[in-house]
Structure formats: structure tokens, C-alpha cells
Scaffold this motif. Structure first.
Motif, PDB file in Angstrom:
ATOM      1  N   ASP A  31       0.814  -1.219   0.000  1.00 30.53           N
ATOM      2  CA  ASP A  31       0.000   0.000   0.000  1.00 30.53           C
ATOM      3  C   ASP A  31       0.846   1.267   0.000  1.00 30.53           C
ATOM      4  N   LYS A  32       2.148   1.108  -0.244  1.00 32.55           N
ATOM      5  CA  LYS A  32       3.106   2.216  -0.311  1.00 32.55           C
ATOM      6  C   LYS A  32       3.281   2.921   1.030  1.00 32.55           C
ATOM      7  N   LYS A  33       3.128   2.170   2.113  1.00 31.48           N
ATOM      8  CA  LYS A  33       3.347   2.712   3.434  1.00 31.48           C
ATOM      9  C   LYS A  33       4.637   2.155   4.020  1.00 31.48           C
ATOM     10  N   PRO A  34       5.398   2.970   4.786  1.00 34.40           N
ATOM     11  CA  PRO A  34       6.632   2.463   5.404  1.00 34.40           C
ATOM     12  C   PRO A  34       6.341   1.275   6.315  1.00 34.40           C
ATOM     13  N   PHE A  35       7.297   0.374   6.422  1.00 36.53           N
ATOM     14  CA  PHE A  35       7.122  -0.806   7.267  1.00 36.53           C
ATOM     15  C   PHE A  35       7.151  -0.423   8.743  1.00 36.53           C
ATOM     16  N   ASP A  36       6.202  -0.970   9.491  1.00 34.13           N
ATOM     17  CA  ASP A  36       6.051  -0.711  10.916  1.00 34.13           C
ATOM     18  C   ASP A  36       6.520  -1.949  11.676  1.00 34.13           C
ATOM     19  N   GLY A  37       7.539  -1.787  12.515  1.00 35.53           N
ATOM     20  CA  GLY A  37       8.118  -2.924  13.208  1.00 35.53           C
ATOM     21  C   GLY A  37       7.201  -3.621  14.175  1.00 35.53           C
ATOM     22  N   SER A  38       6.052  -3.031  14.491  1.00 37.65           N
ATOM     23  CA  SER A  38       5.116  -3.652  15.425  1.00 37.65           C
ATOM     24  C   SER A  38       4.066  -4.509  14.722  1.00 37.65           C
ATOM     25  N   LYS A  39       4.078  -4.487  13.391  1.00 40.42           N
ATOM     26  CA  LYS A  39       3.035  -5.187  12.641  1.00 40.42           C
ATOM     27  C   LYS A  39       3.584  -6.429  11.930  1.00 40.42           C
ATOM     28  N   THR A  40       2.658  -7.230  11.397  1.00 44.19           N
ATOM     29  CA  THR A  40       3.015  -8.469  10.696  1.00 44.19           C
ATOM     30  C   THR A  40       2.803  -8.298   9.199  1.00 44.19           C
ATOM     31  N   TYR A  41       3.821  -8.693   8.422  1.00 41.31           N
ATOM     32  CA  TYR A  41       3.770  -8.596   6.967  1.00 41.31           C
ATOM     33  C   TYR A  41       4.099  -9.956   6.354  1.00 41.31           C
ATOM     34  N   LYS A  42       3.663 -10.135   5.100  1.00 40.36           N
ATOM     35  CA  LYS A  42       3.943 -11.382   4.395  1.00 40.36           C
ATOM     36  C   LYS A  42       4.454 -11.100   2.991  1.00 40.36           C
ATOM     37  N   LEU A  43       5.508 -11.795   2.610  1.00 46.36           N
ATOM     38  CA  LEU A  43       6.049 -11.762   1.257  1.00 46.36           C
ATOM     39  C   LEU A  43       5.815 -13.122   0.614  1.00 46.36           C
TER      40      LEU A  43
END
Length: 408
Positions: A295-307
Motif C-alpha cells: 500500500d506504499k506505506k513504510p514498514f512498521d516494526g510492530s506489525k506483521t507482513y507477508k512476502l
């Protein structure tokens, strides 16, 4: 780090680790670095082991020569002779000659660990030799300094001390190592070869502010690039970028220096060679960087992401994903020994269709520990996907990684 002489080489015997602040270093290759002082020691011989991948950059971090697989020895190893910029007289035969424009130079070597770390370390420590040409008949031993897990900082400062370091380079190196225009810019702030650099309080304040502004400008250029040739998939809304705009490692085009393109690379990296941008199917490596999510938002270290990496990841060797701290541009310091996961990682699992899912989060998602890289709440990050031995589907873009999506 203890490498205070040309005959002392640093080496990552247990790979590079997050304690070391080193611009976008990785945990997937073995590093060996040497700092050649041609003013102090004169012409230097480098006996290079076979199988190396490396280059020489000068004191202004400009490319000088390739070494190893991408150099004149073609990966077979051999003897290189580095000559000072003021060298005169005959040049002996039997060497690959390197002629930098500066006295101080960085020798940057990498070795593949595809067949294991131990044999790669042994190859370097048993065969790499550096010594003055004057002592070629009885060369002294080369010492190796292990800097795995060592805490040190190689990141350029963003305060007045940056200009003090710049002045040191000007004073130590030949005056014609840079052109008249660059010398004029430096002279305008009081940096002139052969003269003391003594700015008054007002000028120190201005230079301190200039360094801070320069750092902020470099961040904007790097983390939200607006120049052409940076996005790998420009026909889409993909966030994946390359470190080299238009795969151009000279940063020049149509007779002009691409100032933003040059900043884009050097803010995040230590050394430059054309080979880094020349992708050959099945050999070497190629990289993709992501600074923002789908979504073109900077990565937030408190959240979960998937590649998501689709099936048949096109590599001859292996792939790896590494996380970096946006402040230091060095490896993210977490509870994990290495902020990296990849096809060689213990516990890495495939999906039923042969694809991979990689997770970035403070805590591992249930049953996904082997596919997880830890992040830190309150700290942003970016990532680099490295493809070792990239194959045609990567090069021609018929295979491409998914965007990094926010899970929760």
C-alpha cells in the motif's frame, strides 16, 4: 577492527552479524576486506585465491578494478600489483596491474558459501597474501582479523565531523584525484589541500546543519525515489527497486552526472563495481529492495507482513531476504542472530504448490517459525531480496516476487 596495515585483512569467519554497523551487508556471503596504503608501503602485491568475487575502490569510493571471477584472473586466482598514483619506472611482468588515482584504496572480496562456510574461510586464510613488492622475495605473513559479531560503526556521520573526515582525504590524497570543480566546492567551505581546516564557530554551525540536511535529503532520495530507472517493474504499482538507476554504476548519462542516482546508491552501500549491475544467468547475484509495503506505506516494526514468492524461484544457487534498520542502513538488530531467512535457512518450508511465504513480525506466526524474520516495535525497516545465480525468468521478469502485504 584491528586492520591497521595493508597486510591485515578483515574477514567474517562466522559471517557478518547485526552488531556490525555496515551499510546493507549480508549474511549470505563471506566477506574479506583490506585497506591498501600505497603511500606508506609503496607498490603492493595481492595474491588472490581462486573463486573470489571482488573489486578495488579508491579513497573517493570510485571504481578502480574488478578482481576474481569478474576480473582479469577469471576466478582462477593470481597476482595483482597495485601501483601508487605517483609510481614511476618499470613495471614488473607476471602481475595483473591496478592503477588507482589515490594512495588509500579498499579491496572488497566476497566468497560463496554455497558449499559451506568452512571451506570458503580456509580458501581465503590459506591463499590470500598481501605484501609490499619490495619484499616479494621474502614476503611477510598476512594477518586475518575476524570481525564477525564485533561492534563497530562504518556509517558516515551526519554532523560537522563529516567535513573533518573529508578534509583528511583531501590532505592525504593527490590533488588531482578530483577535478577543479570539486576542489572549488571544497575550497568554498575552507577545505584546501596544504592548508589547515579551521572554520570559525559560525561556519561550524552551518556545516553541522548542512550535514544534517544532506542526510535528510539522501533519505528522501533513497526511500522515496522519483528518478527514472529505479523501479524494477515500472509498468505496475510495484514497490521493488534496484540500487542502480537504469543499471548504471557510473551514474552518468548523456554527458551528465546523475546526482540523485549517485546518492541513491551510496547512501545505502559501501563499494561500487559495474559487475554488481551486470546480471548473468546462473552466475553472481542480483538484488531487489523494498522500502514500503503493497500500500506504499513504510514498514512498521510492530506489525506483521507477508512476502509471497511464487513457485520455482529462479535461482541456480539460493535466495535470501535480509532486513535493515532505516536509520543505520545496517542489519536490523533483533533477538535473532541473523535478520535473514532464505532457501538455505533451517526450518524453511514450502507451500504445497512449491511457493514460499516469508513473514516479518515481532513474534513468529504460529507454525511459521522457519519462514519468519523478527522485527522491532517502534522501529521501521526495509528489506533486500538477494538472488544468487539468478536465472532467465528473474532476468526477463517473467517471474517476480509478490508485494509485501500487511497481515495485521
Amino acid at each position: 577492527m584491528g586492520a591497521d596495515a595493508s597486510s591485515k585483512f578483515t574477514i567474517t569467519e562466522q559471517l557478518l552479524q547485526p552488531e556490525s554497523l555496515y551499510l546493507t551487508g549480508n549474511t549470505s556471503t563471506l566477506y574479506a576486506l583490506g585497506y591498501m596504503d600505497l603511500k606508506k608501503e609503496g607498490p603492493l602485491v595481492i595474491e588472490l585465491p581462486p573463486g573470489m568475487l571482488g573489486f578495488v575502490d579508491d579513497a573517493w569510493f570510485r571504481f578502480v578494478e574488478n578482481l576474481g571471477v569478474i576480473g582479469p584472473d577469471k576466478g582462477k586466482g593470481g597476482k595483482y600489483l597495485m601501483l601508487p598514483p605517483d609510481h614511476q619506472g618499470a613495471v614488473p611482468e607476471g602481475y595483473f596491474i591496478v592503477r588507482p588515482d589515490t594512495y588509500s584504496n579498499l579491496v572488497f572480496l566476497r566468497a560463496s558459501i554455497k558449499d559451506g562456510l568452512a571451506p570458503a574461510v580456509e580458501n581465503i586464510k590459506s591463499k590470500l597474501r598481501v605484501y609490499p613488492l619490495a619484499k616479494a622475495d621474502n614476503p611477510p605473513a598476512t594477518e586475518f582479523v575476524n570481525f564477525s559479531g564485533k561492534s563497530y560503526n562504518t556509517v558516515a556521520p551526519n554532523d560537522f565531523s563529516f567535513f573533518e573526515g573529508l578534509n583528511q582525504v583531501v590532505q592525504e590524497e593527490p590533488i588531482d584525484a578530483i577535478g577543479p570543480e570539486a576542489r572549488g566546492l571544497l575550497a568554498a567551505i575552507g577545505i584546501v589541500k596544504g592548508q589547515p581546516f579551521k572554520p570559525d564557530a559560525r561556519m561550524k554551525k552551518l556545516l553541522n546543519e548542512a550535514a544534517t540536511i544532506g542526510n535528510a535529503t539522501a533519505r528522501a532520495i533513497t526511500y522515496d525515489p522519483r528518478i527514472g530507472g529505479v523501479y524494477i517493474y515500472p509498468d505496475t504499482d510495484s514497490a521493488w527497486t534496484t540500487a542502480y538507476a537504469d543499471k548504471n554504476t557510473s551514474f552518468e548519462s548523456n554527458g551528465a552526472m546523475g546526482l540523485d542516482a549517485r546518492v541513491l546508491f551510496y547512501f545505502n552501500a559501501t563499494g561500487v563495481t559495474p559487475a554488481m549491475a551486470a546480471t548473468t544467468a546462473g552466475q553472481g547475484s542480483d538484488y531487489a529492495l523494498a522500502y514500503v509495503d503493497a500500500d506504499k506505506k513504510p514498514f512498521d516494526g510492530s506489525k506483521t507482513y507477508k512476502l509471497h514468492l511464487p513457485k520455482d524461484v529462479p535461482v541456480n544457487d539460493f535466495w535470501a531476504v535480509t532486513l535493515y534498520d532505516t536509520q543505520t542502513r545496517s542489519m536490523l538488530q533483533t533477538g535473532q542472530k541473523f535478520p535473514t531467512v532464505g532457501s538455505q535457512s533451517e526450518g524453511m518450508t514450502k507451500n504445497a504448490d512449491g511457493s514460499y511465504d516469508v513473514y516479518f513480525a515481532p513474534e513468529a506466526p504460529k507454525s511459521k517459525e522457519g519462514n519468519w524474520v523478527q522485527t522491532v516495535p517502534g522501529k521501521s525497516w526495509f528489506t533486500i531480496l538477494r538472488m544468487y545465480g539468478p536465472l532467465e525468468p528473474w532476468i526477463n521478469k517473467t517471474w517476480r516476487p509478490g508485494e509485501i502485504e500487511l497481515v495485521n
